[in-house]
Motif scaffolding. Structure first.
Motif, PDB file in Angstrom:
ATOM      1  N   ASP A 133      12.608  -7.304 -16.703  1.00 43.25           N
ATOM      2  CA  ASP A 133      12.709  -5.988 -16.216  1.00 43.25           C
ATOM      3  C   ASP A 133      11.620  -5.030 -16.726  1.00 43.25           C
ATOM      4  N   GLN A 134      11.328  -5.053 -17.866  1.00 43.97           N
ATOM      5  CA  GLN A 134      10.460  -4.152 -18.369  1.00 43.97           C
ATOM      6  C   GLN A 134       8.772  -4.160 -17.612  1.00 43.97           C
ATOM      7  N   LYS A 135       8.785  -5.487 -17.152  1.00 44.13           N
ATOM      8  CA  LYS A 135       7.286  -5.531 -16.361  1.00 44.13           C
ATOM      9  C   LYS A 135       7.474  -5.014 -15.079  1.00 44.13           C
ATOM     10  N   ALA A 136       8.936  -4.882 -14.387  1.00 44.32           N
ATOM     11  CA  ALA A 136       9.103  -4.180 -13.076  1.00 44.32           C
ATOM     12  C   ALA A 136       9.069  -2.706 -13.354  1.00 44.32           C
ATOM     13  N   LEU A 137       9.624  -2.276 -14.446  1.00 43.08           N
ATOM     14  CA  LEU A 137       9.707  -0.894 -14.758  1.00 43.08           C
ATOM     15  C   LEU A 137       8.074  -0.215 -14.855  1.00 43.08           C
ATOM     16  N   ALA A 138       7.337  -1.275 -15.661  1.00 46.20           N
ATOM     17  CA  ALA A 138       5.750  -0.965 -15.810  1.00 46.20           C
ATOM     18  C   ALA A 138       5.017  -0.850 -14.791  1.00 46.20           C
ATOM     19  N   ASP A 139       5.565  -1.853 -13.673  1.00 47.31           N
ATOM     20  CA  ASP A 139       4.521  -1.785 -12.370  1.00 47.31           C
ATOM     21  C   ASP A 139       4.783  -0.542 -11.614  1.00 47.31           C
ATOM     22  N   ILE A 140       6.176  -0.089 -11.708  1.00 42.79           N
ATOM     23  CA  ILE A 140       6.566   1.182 -10.903  1.00 42.79           C
ATOM     24  C   ILE A 140       5.940   2.299 -11.618  1.00 42.79           C
ATOM     25  N   GLN A 141       5.781   2.522 -12.912  1.00 38.78           N
ATOM     26  CA  GLN A 141       5.156   3.565 -13.671  1.00 38.78           C
ATOM     27  C   GLN A 141       3.730   3.438 -13.292  1.00 38.78           C
ATOM     28  N   TYR A 142       3.003   2.331 -13.441  1.00 38.87           N
ATOM     29  CA  TYR A 142       1.483   2.285 -13.166  1.00 38.87           C
ATOM     30  C   TYR A 142       1.300   2.799 -11.817  1.00 38.87           C
ATOM     31  N   TYR A 143       2.035   2.507 -10.855  1.00 36.82           N
ATOM     32  CA  TYR A 143       1.969   2.994  -9.638  1.00 36.82           C
ATOM     33  C   TYR A 143       1.797   4.502  -9.464  1.00 36.82           C
ATOM     34  N   PHE A 144       2.752   5.017 -10.090  1.00 37.05           N
ATOM     35  CA  PHE A 144       2.802   6.485  -9.980  1.00 37.05           C
ATOM     36  C   PHE A 144       1.955   7.099 -10.652  1.00 37.05           C
ATOM     37  N   ASP A 145       1.541   6.564 -11.843  1.00 41.57           N
ATOM     38  CA  ASP A 145       0.510   7.145 -12.909  1.00 41.57           C
ATOM     39  C   ASP A 145      -0.805   6.878 -12.273  1.00 41.57           C
ATOM     40  N   SER A 146      -1.160   5.830 -11.759  1.00 32.05           N
ATOM     41  CA  SER A 146      -2.469   5.517 -11.685  1.00 32.05           C
ATOM     42  C   SER A 146      -3.004   4.959 -10.361  1.00 32.05           C
ATOM     43  N   ASP A 147      -2.033   4.710  -9.209  1.00 33.53           N
ATOM     44  CA  ASP A 147      -2.351   3.916  -7.913  1.00 33.53           C
ATOM     45  C   ASP A 147      -1.889   4.640  -6.928  1.00 33.53           C
ATOM     46  N   SER A 148      -1.126   5.924  -7.086  1.00 33.85           N
ATOM     47  CA  SER A 148      -0.756   6.453  -5.953  1.00 33.85           C
ATOM     48  C   SER A 148      -1.204   7.849  -5.518  1.00 33.85           C
ATOM     49  N   GLY A 149      -2.654   8.046  -6.015  1.00 29.46           N
ATOM     50  CA  GLY A 149      -3.283   9.214  -5.688  1.00 29.46           C
ATOM     51  C   GLY A 149      -3.619   9.343  -4.000  1.00 29.46           C
ATOM     52  N   TYR A 150      -3.784   8.325  -3.374  1.00 29.12           N
ATOM     53  CA  TYR A 150      -3.993   8.123  -2.226  1.00 29.12           C
ATOM     54  C   TYR A 150      -2.648   8.661  -1.160  1.00 29.12           C
ATOM     55  N   ALA A 151      -1.452   8.238  -1.941  1.00 23.20           N
ATOM     56  CA  ALA A 151      -0.162   8.843  -1.283  1.00 23.20           C
ATOM     57  C   ALA A 151       0.253  10.127  -1.460  1.00 23.20           C
ATOM     58  N   MET A 152      -0.144  10.762  -2.854  1.00 24.36           N
ATOM     59  CA  MET A 152      -0.035  12.138  -3.013  1.00 24.36           C
ATOM     60  C   MET A 152      -0.690  13.037  -2.043  1.00 24.36           C
ATOM     61  N   ILE A 153      -2.020  12.597  -1.716  1.00 21.97           N
ATOM     62  CA  ILE A 153      -2.862  13.308  -0.685  1.00 21.97           C
ATOM     63  C   ILE A 153      -2.132  13.220   0.643  1.00 21.97           C
ATOM     64  N   GLN A 154      -1.732  11.861   1.051  1.00 19.52           N
ATOM     65  CA  GLN A 154      -1.295  11.694   2.508  1.00 19.52           C
ATOM     66  C   GLN A 154      -0.037  12.478   2.616  1.00 19.52           C
ATOM     67  N   LYS A 155       0.967  12.241   1.675  1.00 18.43           N
ATOM     68  CA  LYS A 155       2.148  13.099   1.726  1.00 18.43           C
ATOM     69  C   LYS A 155       2.263  14.605   1.850  1.00 18.43           C
ATOM     70  N   SER A 156       1.020  15.081   1.192  1.00 18.17           N
ATOM     71  CA  SER A 156       0.981  16.437   0.913  1.00 18.17           C
ATOM     72  C   SER A 156       0.126  17.294   1.721  1.00 18.17           C
ATOM     73  N   ARG A 157      -1.133  16.766   2.148  1.00 16.15           N
ATOM     74  CA  ARG A 157      -2.265  17.217   3.024  1.00 16.15           C
ATOM     75  C   ARG A 157      -2.933  16.252   3.652  1.00 16.15           C
ATOM     76  N   PRO A 158      -1.992  15.556   4.696  1.00 15.79           N
ATOM     77  CA  PRO A 158      -2.880  14.529   5.458  1.00 15.79           C
ATOM     78  C   PRO A 158      -3.702  15.408   6.589  1.00 15.79           C
ATOM     79  N   GLN A 159      -3.482  16.612   6.965  1.00 11.12           N
ATOM     80  CA  GLN A 159      -4.454  17.153   7.762  1.00 11.12           C
ATOM     81  C   GLN A 159      -5.748  17.475   7.304  1.00 11.12           C
ATOM     82  N   SER A 160      -5.830  17.893   6.000  1.00 11.98           N
ATOM     83  CA  SER A 160      -7.166  18.016   5.314  1.00 11.98           C
ATOM     84  C   SER A 160      -7.818  16.820   5.090  1.00 11.98           C
ATOM     85  N   LEU A 161      -7.052  15.779   4.845  1.00 12.79           N
ATOM     86  CA  LEU A 161      -7.799  14.555   4.622  1.00 12.79           C
ATOM     87  C   LEU A 161      -8.505  13.951   5.951  1.00 12.79           C
TER      88      LEU A 161
END
Length: 379
Positions: free
Chosen positions: A220-248
């Motif tokens: 369970d802890q590993k699954a939660l860590a995966d989610i936390q890692y994604y939002f902390d360190s691997d979701s930059g592309y998603a934050m740009i695409q969800k907020s400023r897709p036209q600029s990108l």
């Protein structure tokens, strides 16, 4: 609204391929990264090598021929032209299945599973394993139309897919997907039309309840860590695409090197590899997919799905029969009891030993076995 289904073949003008090579030759490169790994993104030397191959050795016409080997069509649904592959099995009692890709994928993810799924007797299965396949390009992706208005989120796409299967005169079908395809497939499951018998996803999104949080196991802890890692360190592309897709989109539409690096980095991060994306996928496979984004100019339009639906990617509870396959290098790997709170009629659950986010692309044989095993339970 026209309900006609029109044959389609991929035929990119040579002028576009010549333009691609010219742009690659004139790329203005950034300075090199200040680390010796991928932690700042795709390394300069790796992207230069990829783009040099794309310019001088890659053969789009080969990919085009492979796509055109299979029957393709377009049809207008809800005001938008939808592109899809439709491959019927020769086996009489084959089960219709609609399969949905995600970002940064395409219909090409499924190329190596088409034959085993439609012609199982030639690929280690029996006639009872056969499927008729419908493989659409998401709105704004590949050879499908680009929405000219907002509102094309997961539920609207799911309803379009249900309409597509009805237009193809399938009175009963199953649905499969990963990444955004998982979201669309889960939305179909939530709608639960009478004709959809079951679904299967290879990226399940589920979170622990408050009760679960009180007694977390190591898994369970590993699954939660995966989610936390994604939002902390691997979701930059998603934050740009969800907020400023036209600029990108301006950069992705103008620079093939930029489009290549944007996707190549995800093939590195999300595949089950030994340090290089080439460990999981061939250079040609990756460039086939990247080329579809470039040649259809869908960098911005594909990113808009994040603007539409990223904040609603977690599925709501459903009772449709469902199968879930968890691959070891998937972005999110929920434990079964979390998943059962969403997918409440779980008929198949398996945690695999090999494979990543692009399951059908990376591990076609394992993927086929999972799909067969899941839907065998409702045939």
């Amino acid at each position: 609204m026209s309900q006609s289904i029109k044959p389609f073949k991929v035929d990119i003008p040579q002028s576009q391929l010549d333009d691609l090579k010219a742009r690659l030759a004139n790329t203005r490169w950034p300075d090199t990264e200040t680390v010796d790994d991928w932690s700042q993104g795709a390394p300069l030397d790796a992207v230069k090598s990829l783009c040099e191959y794309w310019q001088n050795n890659y053969d789009w016409r080969r990919c085009e021929k492979e796509l055109n080997h299979y029957p393709q069509f377009t049809t207008e649904i809800d005001g938008l032209e939808i592109h899809f592959l439709h491959i019927r099995s020769t086996h009489e009692n084959a089960m219709p299945m609609i399969m949905t890709h995600g970002w940064p994928g395409s219909v090409l993810e499924f190329m190596n599973v088409i034959e085993p799924l439609t012609n199982p007797t030639a690929h280690g299965g029996s006639a009872s394993d056969a499927f008729h396949l419908v493989i659409p390009s998401l709105p704004g992706y590949g050879f499908s139309g680009r929405p000219a208005e907002s509102g094309w989120g997961l539920e609207r796409i799911a309803k379009a897919w249900i309409s597509l299967m009805a237009r193809l005169e399938y009175t009963a079908f199953v649905a499969q997907g990963g990444d955004w395809g998982s979201g669309v497939t889960s939305a179909i499951g939530h709608i639960h039309p009478a004709e959809c018998l079951a679904i299967h996803v290879n990226m399940a999104l589920a979170q622990p309840s408050a009760e679960d949080m009180a007694s977390l196991t190591e898994r369970d802890q590993k699954a939660l860590a995966d989610i936390q890692y994604y939002f902390d360190s691997d979701s930059g592309y998603a934050m740009i695409q969800k907020s400023r897709p036209q600029s990108l989109g301006y950069g992705l539409a103008d620079s093939p090197a930029g489009q290549a690096a944007w996707i190549y980095e995800k093939f590195h991060r999300w595949t089950d590899n030994n340090g290089r994306p080439e460990d999981a996928l061939t250079v040609d496979q990756m460039l086939d997919d990247i080329s579809i984004y470039w040649l259809t100019n869908s960098g911005a339009s594909s990113a808009r799905l994040y603007w539409e639906s990223f904040d609603s990617i977690f599925a709501t509870p459903m009772t449709i029969p469902c199968g879930i396959s968890i691959f070891p290098k998937e972005l999110f790997r929920p434990v079964r009891k979390w998943a059962e709170q969403i997918y409440q009629n779980l008929i198949h659950w398996n945690e695999l030993e090999k494979g990543g986010h692009f399951a059908a692309f990376e591990q076609p044989e394992i993927f086929v076995n999972e799909v067969r095993a899941c839907f065998a339970k409702i045939r």
